[in-house]
Design a protein around this motif. Structure first.
Motif, PDB file in Angstrom:
ATOM      1  N   SER A 276      -0.358  -6.350   5.595  1.00 50.61           N
ATOM      2  CA  SER A 276      -0.988  -5.037   5.400  1.00 50.61           C
ATOM      3  C   SER A 276      -1.811  -5.029   4.117  1.00 50.61           C
ATOM      4  O   SER A 276      -2.748  -4.239   3.987  1.00 50.61           O
ATOM      5  CB  SER A 276       0.076  -3.936   5.349  1.00 50.61           C
TER       6      SER A 276
ATOM      7  N   HIS B 107      -5.589  -4.808   3.712  1.00 51.75           N
ATOM      8  CA  HIS B 107      -6.320  -3.540   3.602  1.00 51.75           C
ATOM      9  C   HIS B 107      -6.894  -3.332   2.204  1.00 51.75           C
ATOM     10  O   HIS B 107      -7.487  -2.288   1.937  1.00 51.75           O
ATOM     11  CB  HIS B 107      -5.396  -2.367   3.963  1.00 51.75           C
ATOM     12  N   THR B 108      -6.718  -4.304   1.336  1.00 51.31           N
ATOM     13  CA  THR B 108      -7.405  -4.237   0.045  1.00 51.31           C
ATOM     14  C   THR B 108      -8.902  -4.458   0.205  1.00 51.31           C
ATOM     15  O   THR B 108      -9.680  -4.161  -0.697  1.00 51.31           O
ATOM     16  CB  THR B 108      -6.825  -5.278  -0.940  1.00 51.31           C
TER      17      THR B 108
ATOM     18  N   LEU C  29     -10.990   1.216   1.770  1.00 44.24           N
ATOM     19  CA  LEU C  29      -9.550   1.107   1.923  1.00 44.24           C
ATOM     20  C   LEU C  29      -8.796   1.107   0.606  1.00 44.24           C
ATOM     21  O   LEU C  29      -7.613   1.435   0.556  1.00 44.24           O
ATOM     22  CB  LEU C  29      -9.200  -0.145   2.738  1.00 44.24           C
ATOM     23  N   ASP C  30      -9.445   0.691  -0.467  1.00 48.66           N
ATOM     24  CA  ASP C  30      -8.878   0.919  -1.800  1.00 48.66           C
ATOM     25  C   ASP C  30     -10.005   0.983  -2.810  1.00 48.66           C
ATOM     26  O   ASP C  30     -11.184   0.898  -2.457  1.00 48.66           O
ATOM     27  CB  ASP C  30      -7.792  -0.109  -2.154  1.00 48.66           C
TER      28      ASP C  30
ATOM     29  N   TYR D  16      -4.346  -2.288  -3.412  1.00 48.69           N
ATOM     30  CA  TYR D  16      -3.833  -1.573  -2.240  1.00 48.69           C
ATOM     31  C   TYR D  16      -2.409  -1.086  -2.484  1.00 48.69           C
ATOM     32  O   TYR D  16      -2.059   0.062  -2.171  1.00 48.69           O
ATOM     33  CB  TYR D  16      -3.889  -2.501  -1.022  1.00 48.69           C
ATOM     34  N   TYR D  17      -1.558  -1.959  -3.034  1.00 44.63           N
ATOM     35  CA  TYR D  17      -0.158  -1.602  -3.250  1.00 44.63           C
ATOM     36  C   TYR D  17      -0.010  -0.563  -4.361  1.00 44.63           C
ATOM     37  O   TYR D  17       0.843   0.328  -4.270  1.00 44.63           O
ATOM     38  CB  TYR D  17       0.657  -2.857  -3.576  1.00 44.63           C
TER      39      TYR D  17
ATOM     40  N   LEU E 172      -0.994   2.655  -2.804  1.00 43.13           N
ATOM     41  CA  LEU E 172       0.016   3.057  -1.836  1.00 43.13           C
ATOM     42  C   LEU E 172       1.172   3.773  -2.534  1.00 43.13           C
ATOM     43  O   LEU E 172       1.630   4.841  -2.086  1.00 43.13           O
ATOM     44  CB  LEU E 172       0.506   1.820  -1.084  1.00 43.13           C
TER      45      LEU E 172
ATOM     46  N   SER F 280      -3.002   5.945   0.056  1.00 41.34           N
ATOM     47  CA  SER F 280      -3.285   5.011   1.155  1.00 41.34           C
ATOM     48  C   SER F 280      -4.081   5.744   2.220  1.00 41.34           C
ATOM     49  O   SER F 280      -3.998   6.964   2.347  1.00 41.34           O
ATOM     50  CB  SER F 280      -1.980   4.477   1.737  1.00 41.34           C
TER      51      SER F 280
ATOM     52  N   SER G  15      -0.121   4.202   9.005  1.00 43.94           N
ATOM     53  CA  SER G  15       0.641   2.950   9.076  1.00 43.94           C
ATOM     54  C   SER G  15       0.902   2.377   7.682  1.00 43.94           C
ATOM     55  O   SER G  15       1.920   1.700   7.468  1.00 43.94           O
ATOM     56  CB  SER G  15      -0.102   1.924   9.937  1.00 43.94           C
ATOM     57  N   ASP G  16       0.000   2.627   6.735  1.00 47.29           N
ATOM     58  CA  ASP G  16       0.235   2.201   5.356  1.00 47.29           C
ATOM     59  C   ASP G  16       1.366   3.020   4.742  1.00 47.29           C
ATOM     60  O   ASP G  16       2.313   2.476   4.171  1.00 47.29           O
ATOM     61  CB  ASP G  16      -1.037   2.379   4.514  1.00 47.29           C
TER      62      ASP G  16
ATOM     63  N   ILE H 121       6.574  -3.629  -1.647  1.00 44.71           N
ATOM     64  CA  ILE H 121       5.369  -2.954  -2.135  1.00 44.71           C
ATOM     65  C   ILE H 121       5.394  -2.872  -3.657  1.00 44.71           C
ATOM     66  O   ILE H 121       4.390  -3.171  -4.326  1.00 44.71           O
ATOM     67  CB  ILE H 121       5.252  -1.538  -1.524  1.00 44.71           C
TER      68      ILE H 121
END
Length: 316
Positions: free
Chosen positions: A185, A188-189, A240-241, A251-252, A255, A260, A264-265, A278
């Motif tokens: 996942s 998604h970065t 996405l980020d 991304y993390y 999140l 996010s 789903s994230d 995470i």
């Protein structure tokens, strides 16, 4: 039930890691890897969306019939192919694979599979936008290309609206762990999401203000500005980020901060084990890099093809 049965059918034709090796083409096509890298670099020089596109394309290929290049096949008069399925209509940069394949065919006709080229291109995409702090790895090769590509089977791809149980089930079906789920996942970065992929989080009938309560309020406001309720712009959406053209662990961090994009994230925060991963990745780029390489190698070892195509868009 239909998706579960389809998953069992497809799992029966997958072979994990069969015939893959690091020296598979050493004698038959020694310059294959450099040729793919050159094609990816050339495309990136004029389009900074290429890395995200190639990484997503590889993921979408592997999660249907294994990493067999079936996502590259065009539809025909008698068949609607995977790339025409709802989750794949926004895939792009197929020309990068075509260019790499043409260059390799000029050197070594009928030797290197399209599935291998896609796996290599995805690795290059990550390495070339990591600014020397991201992951890189050697890709075991020897995949064969599949002859079957059906739009109906793209229902097997994890949806951006999936909850944790749905995500975990799909990954389990492919013998991928919850750590693989969190790690992959992290792809998604890179990239951009269209409004339709996250409308459910900013214009919902399930809350008084229409917002997913897990979203950071100011972030939710920015998403609403980009995607008004009656939005009709085809290209509207959000990155996405905050560093969407760089492969990093942002991304993390986002999140954990309620920033996010996809349901789903956010779902990854609903389980203590995945939330722990995470947190680890948000605090350590190195930990994410190491995990990402391992998960990519596991995912890309799912094979299921039968031939080496001469043209990535059609069966030989």
């Amino acid at each position: 039930m239909e998706v579960a049965l389809l998953s069992l059918l497809i799992l029966s034709i997958l072979h994990v890691g069969t015939g893959l090796s690091l020296n598979y083409y050493d004698k038959t096509c020694p310059n294959y890897e450099a040729t793919v890298t050159a094609a990816v670099k050339q495309a990136m020089a004029t389009d900074n969306t290429v890395p995200a596109a190639l990484l997503r394309m590889h993921f979408h290929d592997c999660f249907v019939r294994g990493c067999d290049g079936s996502v590259l096949l065009d539809s025909t008069a008698n068949n609607t192919a995977e790339k025409a399925g709802p989750p794949n209509v926004s895939l792009h940069a197929f020309y990068v694979i075509d260019n790499a394949k043409s260059a390799i065919e000029a050197q070594c006709p009928g030797v290197v599979s399209c599935a291998d080229i896609l796996a290599l291109a995805a690795k290059d995409a990550v390495a070339l936008v990591s600014h020397n702090w991201g992951p890189t790895w050697k890709v075991p090769v020897g995949r064969l290309d599949g002859r079957i590509s059906r739009a109906s089977e793209t229902s097997l791809l994890p949806a951006p609206t999936s909850n944790f149980a749905q995500l975990q089930q799909r990954f389990n079906q492919l013998n991928l762990s919850v750590k693989d789920l969190v790690t992959l996942s992290g792809g998604h970065t890179l990239g951009f999401a269209h409004c339709s992929s996250f409308q459910n989080r900013i214009h919902s009938s399930n809350s008084a203000n229409g917002l997913d309560p897990t979203l950071n309020p100011s972030f939710a406001s920015s998403l609403r500005k980009a995607c008004p309720a009656n939005n009709t712009a085809n290209n509207a959406g959000a990155t996405l980020d905050a560093t969407s053209t760089v492969f990093d662990n942002m991304y993390y961090k986002m999140l954990l901060g309620g920033m996010s994009i996809f349901s789903s994230d956010a779902a990854l925060l609903t389980h203590p084990k995945t939330k722990g991963f995470i947190t680890t990745f948000a605090n350590s780029q190195q930990a994410f890099n190491l995990a990402f390489v391992k998960s990519m190698l596991r995912m890309s070892s799912l094979t299921g093809g039968q031939e080496v195509r001469l043209n990535c868009r059609k069966v030989r």
